[in-house]
Design a protein around this motif. Structure first.
Motif, PDB file in Angstrom:
ATOM      1  N   ALA A  13      -3.217   1.788 -35.676  1.00  0.00           N
ATOM      2  CA  ALA A  13      -4.622   1.739 -35.244  1.00  0.00           C
ATOM      3  C   ALA A  13      -4.758   1.706 -33.502  1.00  0.00           C
ATOM      4  CB  ALA A  13      -5.009   0.102 -35.277  1.00  0.00           C
ATOM      5  N   THR A  14      -4.994   2.975 -33.406  1.00  0.00           N
ATOM      6  CA  THR A  14      -4.810   3.583 -31.854  1.00  0.00           C
ATOM      7  C   THR A  14      -6.280   4.137 -31.171  1.00  0.00           C
ATOM      8  OG1 THR A  14      -3.943   5.792 -32.417  1.00  0.00           O
ATOM      9  CG2 THR A  14      -2.401   3.890 -32.033  1.00  0.00           C
ATOM     10  N   ALA A  15      -6.110   4.313 -30.139  1.00  0.00           N
ATOM     11  CA  ALA A  15      -7.113   4.923 -29.347  1.00  0.00           C
ATOM     12  C   ALA A  15      -7.293   6.494 -29.835  1.00  0.00           C
ATOM     13  CB  ALA A  15      -7.492   4.631 -27.931  1.00  0.00           C
ATOM     14  N   ASP A  16      -8.386   7.049 -30.106  1.00  0.00           N
ATOM     15  CA  ASP A  16      -8.407   8.690 -29.884  1.00  0.00           C
ATOM     16  C   ASP A  16      -7.962   9.023 -28.823  1.00  0.00           C
ATOM     17  OD1 ASP A  16      -9.592   8.225 -32.425  1.00  0.00           O
ATOM     18  OD2 ASP A  16     -11.582   8.490 -31.659  1.00  0.00           O
ATOM     19  N   ILE A  17      -6.961  10.049 -28.743  1.00  0.00           N
ATOM     20  CA  ILE A  17      -6.458  11.040 -27.428  1.00  0.00           C
ATOM     21  C   ILE A  17      -5.476  10.361 -27.007  1.00  0.00           C
ATOM     22  CG2 ILE A  17      -7.073  12.050 -25.289  1.00  0.00           C
ATOM     23  CD1 ILE A  17     -10.161  12.123 -26.429  1.00  0.00           C
ATOM     24  N   SER A  18      -5.627   9.111 -26.267  1.00  0.00           N
ATOM     25  CA  SER A  18      -4.385   8.346 -25.724  1.00  0.00           C
ATOM     26  C   SER A  18      -3.443   7.796 -26.511  1.00  0.00           C
ATOM     27  CB  SER A  18      -5.305   7.127 -24.861  1.00  0.00           C
ATOM     28  OG  SER A  18      -5.738   6.098 -25.526  1.00  0.00           O
ATOM     29  N   ASN A  19      -3.777   7.446 -27.551  1.00  0.00           N
ATOM     30  CA  ASN A  19      -2.945   7.018 -28.598  1.00  0.00           C
ATOM     31  C   ASN A  19      -2.474   5.501 -28.481  1.00  0.00           C
ATOM     32  OD1 ASN A  19      -1.573   7.377 -31.294  1.00  0.00           O
ATOM     33  ND2 ASN A  19       0.284   7.548 -30.321  1.00  0.00           N
ATOM     34  N   THR A  20      -3.449   4.828 -27.413  1.00  0.00           N
ATOM     35  CA  THR A  20      -3.041   3.358 -27.199  1.00  0.00           C
ATOM     36  C   THR A  20      -3.507   2.349 -28.184  1.00  0.00           C
ATOM     37  OG1 THR A  20      -3.399   3.967 -24.779  1.00  0.00           O
ATOM     38  CG2 THR A  20      -3.612   1.693 -25.435  1.00  0.00           C
ATOM     39  N   PRO A  21      -2.467   1.328 -28.711  1.00  0.00           N
ATOM     40  CA  PRO A  21      -3.019   0.337 -29.561  1.00  0.00           C
ATOM     41  C   PRO A  21      -4.219  -0.309 -29.338  1.00  0.00           C
ATOM     42  CG  PRO A  21      -0.618   0.262 -29.221  1.00  0.00           C
ATOM     43  CD  PRO A  21      -1.051   1.227 -27.828  1.00  0.00           C
ATOM     44  N   VAL A  22      -4.971  -0.562 -30.362  1.00  0.00           N
ATOM     45  CA  VAL A  22      -6.598  -1.011 -30.135  1.00  0.00           C
ATOM     46  C   VAL A  22      -6.452  -2.432 -30.022  1.00  0.00           C
ATOM     47  CG1 VAL A  22      -7.444   1.003 -31.046  1.00  0.00           C
ATOM     48  CG2 VAL A  22      -6.904  -0.725 -32.607  1.00  0.00           C
ATOM     49  N   SER A  23      -5.657  -3.137 -29.309  1.00  0.00           N
ATOM     50  CA  SER A  23      -5.528  -4.866 -29.541  1.00  0.00           C
ATOM     51  C   SER A  23      -6.846  -5.421 -28.980  1.00  0.00           C
ATOM     52  CB  SER A  23      -4.273  -5.001 -28.329  1.00  0.00           C
ATOM     53  OG  SER A  23      -3.203  -4.408 -28.638  1.00  0.00           O
ATOM     54  N   LYS A  24      -7.644  -4.742 -28.506  1.00  0.00           N
ATOM     55  CA  LYS A  24      -8.762  -5.510 -28.063  1.00  0.00           C
ATOM     56  C   LYS A  24     -10.121  -5.443 -29.128  1.00  0.00           C
ATOM     57  CE  LYS A  24      -7.482  -7.060 -24.058  1.00  0.00           C
ATOM     58  NZ  LYS A  24      -6.209  -6.840 -24.110  1.00  0.00           N
ATOM     59  N   SER A  25      -9.902  -4.849 -30.169  1.00  0.00           N
ATOM     60  CA  SER A  25     -10.920  -4.862 -31.317  1.00  0.00           C
ATOM     61  C   SER A  25     -10.253  -4.739 -32.526  1.00  0.00           C
ATOM     62  CB  SER A  25     -11.859  -3.517 -30.990  1.00  0.00           C
ATOM     63  OG  SER A  25     -11.181  -2.422 -31.086  1.00  0.00           O
ATOM     64  N   GLY A  62     -18.756  -2.682 -26.975  1.00  0.00           N
ATOM     65  CA  GLY A  62     -19.825  -2.407 -26.913  1.00  0.00           C
ATOM     66  C   GLY A  62     -20.140  -1.643 -25.379  1.00  0.00           C
ATOM     67  N   ASP A  63     -19.163  -1.404 -24.606  1.00  0.00           N
ATOM     68  CA  ASP A  63     -19.141  -0.860 -23.332  1.00  0.00           C
ATOM     69  C   ASP A  63     -19.668   0.432 -23.127  1.00  0.00           C
ATOM     70  OD1 ASP A  63     -17.513  -3.298 -21.596  1.00  0.00           O
ATOM     71  OD2 ASP A  63     -16.720  -2.885 -23.619  1.00  0.00           O
ATOM     72  N   GLN A  64     -19.346   1.215 -23.988  1.00  0.00           N
ATOM     73  CA  GLN A  64     -19.677   2.839 -24.129  1.00  0.00           C
ATOM     74  C   GLN A  64     -21.226   2.828 -24.174  1.00  0.00           C
ATOM     75  OE1 GLN A  64     -18.576   5.427 -27.249  1.00  0.00           O
ATOM     76  NE2 GLN A  64     -19.016   7.250 -26.161  1.00  0.00           N
ATOM     77  N   ALA A  65     -21.666   1.995 -25.152  1.00  0.00           N
ATOM     78  CA  ALA A  65     -23.222   2.055 -25.423  1.00  0.00           C
ATOM     79  C   ALA A  65     -23.978   1.415 -24.215  1.00  0.00           C
ATOM     80  CB  ALA A  65     -23.262   1.155 -26.711  1.00  0.00           C
ATOM     81  N   GLU A  86      -3.233   4.261 -20.590  1.00  0.00           N
ATOM     82  CA  GLU A  86      -3.274   5.564 -20.853  1.00  0.00           C
ATOM     83  C   GLU A  86      -4.436   6.091 -21.227  1.00  0.00           C
ATOM     84  OE1 GLU A  86      -1.081   8.467 -20.857  1.00  0.00           O
ATOM     85  OE2 GLU A  86       0.067   6.890 -21.488  1.00  0.00           O
ATOM     86  N   SER A  87      -5.420   5.535 -21.700  1.00  0.00           N
ATOM     87  CA  SER A  87      -6.800   5.637 -21.807  1.00  0.00           C
ATOM     88  C   SER A  87      -7.534   5.889 -20.672  1.00  0.00           C
ATOM     89  CB  SER A  87      -7.607   4.569 -22.571  1.00  0.00           C
ATOM     90  OG  SER A  87      -7.046   4.428 -23.990  1.00  0.00           O
ATOM     91  N   SER A  88      -7.152   5.313 -19.598  1.00  0.00           N
ATOM     92  CA  SER A  88      -8.104   5.825 -18.120  1.00  0.00           C
ATOM     93  C   SER A  88      -7.295   6.928 -17.644  1.00  0.00           C
ATOM     94  CB  SER A  88      -7.496   4.378 -17.131  1.00  0.00           C
ATOM     95  OG  SER A  88      -8.035   3.208 -17.620  1.00  0.00           O
ATOM     96  N   GLY A  89      -5.968   7.068 -17.813  1.00  0.00           N
ATOM     97  CA  GLY A  89      -5.317   8.286 -17.358  1.00  0.00           C
ATOM     98  C   GLY A  89      -5.970   9.173 -18.125  1.00  0.00           C
ATOM     99  N   GLN A 149      -8.305  -0.479 -24.661  1.00  0.00           N
ATOM    100  CA  GLN A 149      -7.628  -0.804 -25.847  1.00  0.00           C
ATOM    101  C   GLN A 149      -8.507  -0.835 -27.139  1.00  0.00           C
ATOM    102  OE1 GLN A 149      -5.354  -4.351 -24.989  1.00  0.00           O
ATOM    103  NE2 GLN A 149      -3.488  -3.133 -24.368  1.00  0.00           N
ATOM    104  N   HIS A 150      -9.317   0.381 -27.203  1.00  0.00           N
ATOM    105  CA  HIS A 150     -10.299   0.548 -28.410  1.00  0.00           C
ATOM    106  C   HIS A 150     -10.130   1.794 -29.032  1.00  0.00           C
ATOM    107  CE1 HIS A 150     -12.531  -3.465 -27.121  1.00  0.00           C
ATOM    108  NE2 HIS A 150     -12.476  -2.877 -25.894  1.00  0.00           N
ATOM    109  N   LYS A 151     -10.517   2.105 -30.110  1.00  0.00           N
ATOM    110  CA  LYS A 151     -10.619   3.350 -30.667  1.00  0.00           C
ATOM    111  C   LYS A 151     -11.239   4.344 -29.643  1.00  0.00           C
ATOM    112  CE  LYS A 151     -11.662   5.967 -34.760  1.00  0.00           C
ATOM    113  NZ  LYS A 151     -12.541   6.918 -34.108  1.00  0.00           N
ATOM    114  N   HIS A 152     -12.235   3.951 -29.079  1.00  0.00           N
ATOM    115  CA  HIS A 152     -13.228   4.845 -28.548  1.00  0.00           C
ATOM    116  C   HIS A 152     -12.938   4.566 -26.952  1.00  0.00           C
ATOM    117  CE1 HIS A 152     -15.258   1.117 -29.217  1.00  0.00           C
ATOM    118  NE2 HIS A 152     -16.254   1.461 -28.083  1.00  0.00           N
ATOM    119  N   SER A 153     -11.967   4.012 -26.556  1.00  0.00           N
ATOM    120  CA  SER A 153     -11.679   3.775 -25.067  1.00  0.00           C
ATOM    121  C   SER A 153     -11.976   4.917 -24.011  1.00  0.00           C
ATOM    122  CB  SER A 153     -10.228   3.143 -24.970  1.00  0.00           C
ATOM    123  OG  SER A 153     -10.234   1.923 -25.452  1.00  0.00           O
TER     124      SER A 153
END
Length: 759
Positions: free
Chosen positions: A736-748, A292-295, A196-199, A372-376
């Motif tokens: 605990a979900t990603a902003d915008i996509s609301n995906t669970p943050v299972s990776k952080s 750390g990927d966005q950084a 969902e974050s990708s879309g 699957q991060h807050k900032h995905s």
């Protein structure tokens, strides 16, 4: 001859641990494939079945969504695909006698592995409020139960219709048509938990929420960056594409907190040389800190901008919007902050930059490690920024490649399985079927759980999948499901969701991909869309596991008729008789499907249009590809804590557990392990082989605990740990979900490890 299913759950309290491997596939993969296939199907059925997997006249693998090339191998499947096929084509059966012998409490006490090993379900089954055992019923009785519950609702929005990625295009289209005819957009799907974050990011930046590359693009790339993905386990056939790209001169950068065997070396079982030596894949491994990927991509973008002649100014000027604002933000990227966020060295990043600048055609692939991060969503937008800077979208050998994890999860979304549909789709649907679709948004996965928990939803209907096993915050989710008045699962095999029910529950057994589908008009086929937007037919070749099974399109058509009756303007019966009639209607509603039946009759199918890829046209709000300039985020870790990512083992596909080993990581005979960097373990006083409870920390103060995990000293990134799901889903807070996509943050997940007694 096939083996009998296990009578009892295996003991998992003392997993054996060896050194991780540094190559994937090869002879061990062949041996394991044949062993699992023989256990489930026997020798003759194995040959009948596996030789049809992913063939143009065969069936689409029910595993991952990686595409096939035009030229197919005789054995066009991977080890984990063969496991998925074997479990569906198994000779084991779950009959009414099985349910008579096993109460609901008994089923609830079993592991997901044990449940899945029992075999194919043969009859529709009903659990009543006053019983602890499922009993067999007729299909007519089953549809009457559902119709009774749905008609009794105060609002259509008290019903939820969930879809798994296994569902065919035809069944998905019918399900969303039924849900909207009934009056709701409550159409959550497994995309809500994965891409969902990708879309969300891609729709905003390039105008379409799908990847932009083809298999040929992979073979033509100069540089492929694989970020947050483990193709050796999760998408093994992707390794062949990477191998071919390498042979043509491509470089590969892997960005991941864990070293993964499949990205180190691939021993291709299709060639003698591959079996013996294999091919080295990684040219550079960036062992990044979780989140750390966005950084990393922001700093790389700064360095590209500051390198004279490195940006494609013609492309930027003609095809993009927002460059100046983005460039100003990128120039503020700080080396020290980036090194802290990523855990990388300056030398690592500079080496990556050298490879990036040398590439004229770059592809970035990613999976759950980015989504699957807050900032995905900002992270994936930053990946798009990275590609736009050098014109790497809309030309051969370049683009975005979100790698989907289930065989038709992308197709289901294309067919309208979405809780937030666009008005144009609803307008076309209403015009074609003379219905009035609701325009307000429905529930995604997380909001569906909240609605069930709060009593705002009462009926839950799942087309495939294992909703309870796949979702976050296990205790909350299970309590929410038990509040429902009715839970319904269209399934081929048992899983945890059948043991966690509403007051009443139904199991509706369905045909699988491997099964022949004979309807009134003759033998039918269904269609699927792969991860790169190719649509093709899937034809099963096996006699169904029971004469009491219905196909997914038949189930939806009969259910819709039972609920909506003769007042519905839709002729549901015609859809069950001949799936070509469904495809004719899809062709008039869904963009890109004109002449659907004629085009899908071509062996190998057809590619859906993709404006950014095909025309360098970007159907966004600005009419151009959008640069974005979100603030850089990364997880901050308190002292004495670790960042946990949940993950699959190699003997696993999503929540389906094929076995208790993780061969590439050196784990055998158990799943309750937590991988911890040896230096972190030393600092925390955790010896290898000791046992710990994993406790997640969240702002609500609730203690979420997963007990009895064996500590494994493992070369993870510093400050990071990893453990398998679904066992660790209990640690993921529902909100605990990603902003915008609301995906669970299972990776952080921020966790602490507390010593526990040896199990």
């Amino acid at each position: 001859m096939a083996a009998k299913p296990p009578a009892g759950d295996p003991v998992q309290d003392a997993p054996q641990v060896a050194a991780p491997q540094h190559a994937a596939a090869g002879l061990p993969a062949i041996g394991h494939t044949l062993k699992i296939a023989q256990q489930q199907m026997g020798v003759v059925r194995t040959a009948q079945t596996l030789l049809k997997v992913n063939q143009k006249d065969g069936f689409d693998c029910p595993g991952c969504a990686w595409p096939e090339g035009d030229k197919r191998h005789t054995a066009e499947f991977c080890e984990n695909g063969a496991k998925a096929v074997a479990e569906e084509a198994t000779l084991r059966r779950v009959t009414p006698d099985f349910f008579a012998a096993h109460s609901l409490a008994d089923l609830a006490s079993r592991s997901g592995y044990w449940l899945g090993q029992q075999g194919r379900i043969t009859h529709p089954m009903l659990l009543t409020e006053d019983s602890d055992h499922y009993r067999a019923i007729t299909w007519e009785e089953a549809f009457d139960v559902i119709a009774q519950e749905l008609r009794a609702l105060d609002s259509p929005d008290e019903a939820i219709f969930y879809t798994s990625g296994r569902t065919s295009n035809e069944a998905a289209f019918l399900l969303q048509l039924f849900a909207r005819s009934f009056g709701t957009n409550n159409l959550p799907d497994c995309s809500n938990m994965c891409h969902e974050s990708s879309g969300s990011a891609l729709a905003e930046t390039i105008g379409i929420g799908k990847g932009s590359v083809s298999l040929d693009d992979m073979h033509q790339a100069d540089l492929i960056i694989v970020a947050g993905q483990n193709p050796g386990t999760n998408h093994p056939r992707m390794l062949s594409a990477l191998e071919k790209a390498k042979a043509a001169g491509a470089k590969i950068i892997a960005v991941n907190p864990l070293p993964e065997a499949g990205l180190e070396r691939f021993k291709n079982p299709q060639t003698p040389q591959g079996m013996v030596r294999g091919a080295a894949l990684n040219d550079l491994f960036l062992q990044i800190r979780i989140g750390g990927d966005q950084a990393l991509f922001r700093l790389l973008n700064k360095l590209i901008i500051e390198t004279e002649g490195a940006t494609d100014q013609q492309f930027i000027g003609e095809h993009t919007h927002g460059y100046e604002e983005f460039a100003a933000a990128a120039r503020t990227a700080d080396w020290d902050e980036t090194l802290t966020a990523t855990g990388l060295s300056r030398q690592d990043i500079e080496q990556a930059l050298t490879m990036i600048l040398a590439s004229k055609r770059t592809i970035v692939c990613w999976a759950m490690g980015l989504t699957q991060h807050k900032h995905s969503v900002p992270t994936i937008r930053e990946v798009v920024n990275f590609l736009l800077l050098r014109g790497n979208i809309g030309r051969p050998g370049a683009g975005v490649c979100p790698v989907r994890g289930h065989s038709n999860v992308q197709g289901d979304r294309t067919m309208g399985i979405f809780e937030r549909p666009v008005p144009a789709f609803l307008d076309a649907l209403d015009e074609e079927f003379a219905i009035t679709s609701p325009r307000h948004y429905g529930f995604d996965v997380v909001r569906s759980i909240e609605a069930l928990r709060d009593g705002r939803a009462k009926v839950f209907f799942a087309m495939g999948g294992n909703f309870v096993g796949a979702t976050p915050d296990t205790d909350v989710t299970e309590a929410a499901m038990r509040r429902a008045s009715l839970t319904v699962h269209v399934s081929t095999k048992l899983n945890r969701s059948h043991a966690v029910t509403g007051r009443r529950a139904l199991i509706l057994p369905t045909l699988g991909r491997t099964d022949k589908d004979i309807q009134a008009a003759g033998k039918q086929f269904v269609t699927v869309e792969d991860s790169m937007g190719l649509v093709h037919a899937s034809r099963g070749n096996l006699t169904p596991a029971s004469p009491h099974l219905l196909s997914e399109p038949a189930i939806v058509a009969r259910l819709a008729h039972a609920v909506l009756g003769s007042a519905s303007p839709v002729n549901w019966a015609e859809f069950e008789k001949d799936y070509a009639t469904i495809r004719d209607r899809i062709a008039r509603v869904v963009p890109g499907f004109k002449d659907f039946n004629a085009r899908v009759a071509t062996p190998g199918g057809f590619a859906l249009p993709h404006a950014p890829r095909d025309e360098r046209r970007f159907p966004t709000a600005t009419g151009k590809a959008n640069f974005t300039a979100a603030p850089v985020e990364h997880p901050h870790l308190p002292a004495g804590r670790l960042l946990l990512q949940t993950m699959r083992s190699h003997d696993q596909y999503n929540t389906t557990i094929y076995g208790l080993d993780d061969r590439y990581r050196g784990i055998k005979g158990g799943r309750r392990v937590v991988l911890v960097n040896p230096d972190d373990a030393h600092d925390l006083g955790l010896a290898d082989g000791s046992y710990t409870d994993i406790v997640s920390e969240w702002k609500d103060g609730t203690q979420r605990r997963a007990t009895g995990f064996r500590v494994v000293h493992y070369p993870t990134a510093r400050g990071c740990a990893a453990a398998y799901y679904p066992e660790t889903n209990v640690l993921v807070p529902l909100d605990a979900t990603a902003d915008i996509s609301n995906t669970p943050v299972s990776k952080s997940l921020v966790v602490r490890l507390e010593q526990s007694p040896t199990v």
